[in-house]
Design a protein around this motif. Structure first.
Motif, mmCIF file in Angstrom:
data_model
loop_
_atom_site.group_PDB
_atom_site.id
_atom_site.type_symbol
_atom_site.label_atom_id
_atom_site.label_comp_id
_atom_site.label_asym_id
_atom_site.label_seq_id
_atom_site.Cartn_x
_atom_site.Cartn_y
_atom_site.Cartn_z
ATOM 1 N N TRP A 35 80.026 78.210 -30.828
ATOM 2 C CA TRP A 35 78.628 78.153 -31.231
ATOM 3 C C TRP A 35 77.801 78.992 -30.255
ATOM 4 N N THR A 36 76.747 79.620 -30.756
ATOM 5 C CA THR A 36 75.868 80.422 -29.906
ATOM 6 C C THR A 36 74.438 79.905 -30.014
ATOM 7 N N GLN A 37 73.713 79.953 -28.909
ATOM 8 C CA GLN A 37 72.331 79.470 -28.888
ATOM 9 C C GLN A 37 71.400 80.557 -29.414
ATOM 10 N N ARG A 38 70.391 80.148 -30.187
ATOM 11 C CA ARG A 38 69.445 81.114 -30.731
ATOM 12 C C ARG A 38 68.020 80.771 -30.303
ATOM 13 N N GLN A 50 67.147 72.643 -28.509
ATOM 14 C CA GLN A 50 67.911 73.866 -28.282
ATOM 15 C C GLN A 50 68.794 74.042 -29.515
ATOM 16 N N GLU A 51 68.772 75.218 -30.127
ATOM 17 C CA GLU A 51 69.413 75.414 -31.421
ATOM 18 C C GLU A 51 70.650 76.305 -31.309
ATOM 19 N N PHE A 52 71.677 75.942 -32.108
ATOM 20 C CA PHE A 52 72.958 76.642 -32.052
ATOM 21 C C PHE A 52 73.450 76.949 -33.467
ATOM 22 N N SER A 66 73.346 74.251 -39.039
ATOM 23 C CA SER A 66 73.154 74.575 -37.623
ATOM 24 C C SER A 66 73.077 73.289 -36.810
ATOM 25 N N MET A 67 73.155 73.437 -35.495
ATOM 26 C CA MET A 67 73.099 72.299 -34.576
ATOM 27 C C MET A 67 71.876 72.420 -33.678
#
Length: 323
Positions: free
Chosen positions: A217-220, A230-232, A240-241
């Motif tokens: 997963w990558t943070q955006r 904090q969004e991933f 999304s997470m």
């Protein structure tokens, strides 16, 4: 633009419509709500006036919260009224989802743009243990319907609880693999009446973050009116997470939201000791005095919530102001 002494700008209002709730989530209302407070709820005209004042000060997003906002019989009128205020670009709502299947179309027609639904477990027995309700199947069905509607966003909120859902991350990730919803894991916060419960159930969200990053997963970046998560994202998942970690470093640095309670009090922070009444100025259509009081009050907003120092303020439970 509404700005405090630390150059934080406030474009996001969380407006509580009621302190009452028909669920008894054990981290919030294990003994049920004090329903006598419903007599003092702000009315439709007061809602229009306070939202107008905030909009004139630069607020662009309003989230309707509770308690459970669906307990307001005039909810559709509230949504329509808030959305009609010049300057308000988005109206969202946080709900336990028990009315989703019945009322979603009415909410969307009235102008609702986004919805957050609280689901603290995907296991029916655990869901019942946490909430006191056996409504998980119809709530999940309502979320699926909402995700297929014209709403801009559908989010699922989950409070992390060590002894209840602490090991359900794989199940939740599988849930959003094919669903275009945003899952929010929220760290349990300590309030005035849950000290023992907090010690027993708190999970540090950083451990979830590490797992997500390890799994690709990558943070955006988030938008200016977004909440504190904090969004991933992950290329293999439709959903999304998000992680809301109030104990993380610099959590308050980019705060963009203020709260007004169902009794017309301004909360500068979820965990503040002092609340500023706006109600007397919500009786006139002249927004000037109300804007002035809001502006003056915001200058007293503190740099942090001070949760690290075990200062929980006067918020006894989160149903008072919607978390």
């Amino acid at each position: 633009m509404l700005q405090d002494a630390y150059a934080r700008r406030f474009t996001y209002l969380r407006l509580s419509l009621t302190e009452s709730c028909n669920f008894r989530c054990d981290y919030c209302l294990p003994d049920g709500p004090d329903c006598t407070s419903r007599k003092e709820e702000i009315n439709l005209d007061e809602i229009r006036r306070v939202v107008t004042a905030f909009a004139l000060l630069g607020t662009r997003k309003v989230r309707l919260t509770g308690g459970e906002p669906c307990l307001r019989k005039d909810l559709v009128d509230v949504i329509r009224t808030v959305k009609a205020v010049p300057g308000i670009e988005e109206v969202a709502m946080t709900t336990n989802g028990y009315r989703l299947m019945k009322d979603l179309d009415k909410w969307v027609e009235a102008g609702l743009d986004a919805v957050n639904v609280s689901v603290d477990s995907l296991d029916p027995s655990t869901f019942h243990l946490v909430t006191g309700q056996n409504k998980l199947p119809e709530i999940l069905e309502g979320i699926d319907r909402a995700s297929q509607s014209s709403l801009k966003r559908v989010k699922v909120n989950t409070v992390l609880l060590k002894e209840h859902n602490g090991k359900e991350l794989p199940e939740f990730l599988e849930y959003i693999r094919t669903r275009p919803v945003s899952l929010r894991f929220i760290e349990l916060m300590q309030t005035g009446d849950n000290h023992a419960y907090y010690r027993r159930h708190h999970i540090n969200g950083e451990s979830i973050k590490e797992t997500l990053l390890e799994q690709g997963w990558t943070q955006r970046l988030k938008s200016k009116t977004a909440g504190p998560a904090q969004e991933f994202v992950h290329p293999e998942f439709a959903g999304s997470m998000g992680l809301i970690m109030p104990y993380s470093k610099d959590f308050c640095a980019d705060c963009n939201r203020l709260r007004v309670s169902s009794r017309g009090a301004l909360f500068l922070c979820l965990f503040t000791e002092n609340h500023i009444s706006l109600r007397d100025l919500m009786q006139s259509d002249d927004p000037g005095p109300l804007m002035e009081r809001i502006q003056e009050s915001v200058q007293g907003k503190k740099v942090s919530h001070f949760l690290h120092d075990k200062q929980t303020g006067s918020t006894k439970n989160l149903s008072i102001i919607g978390g």
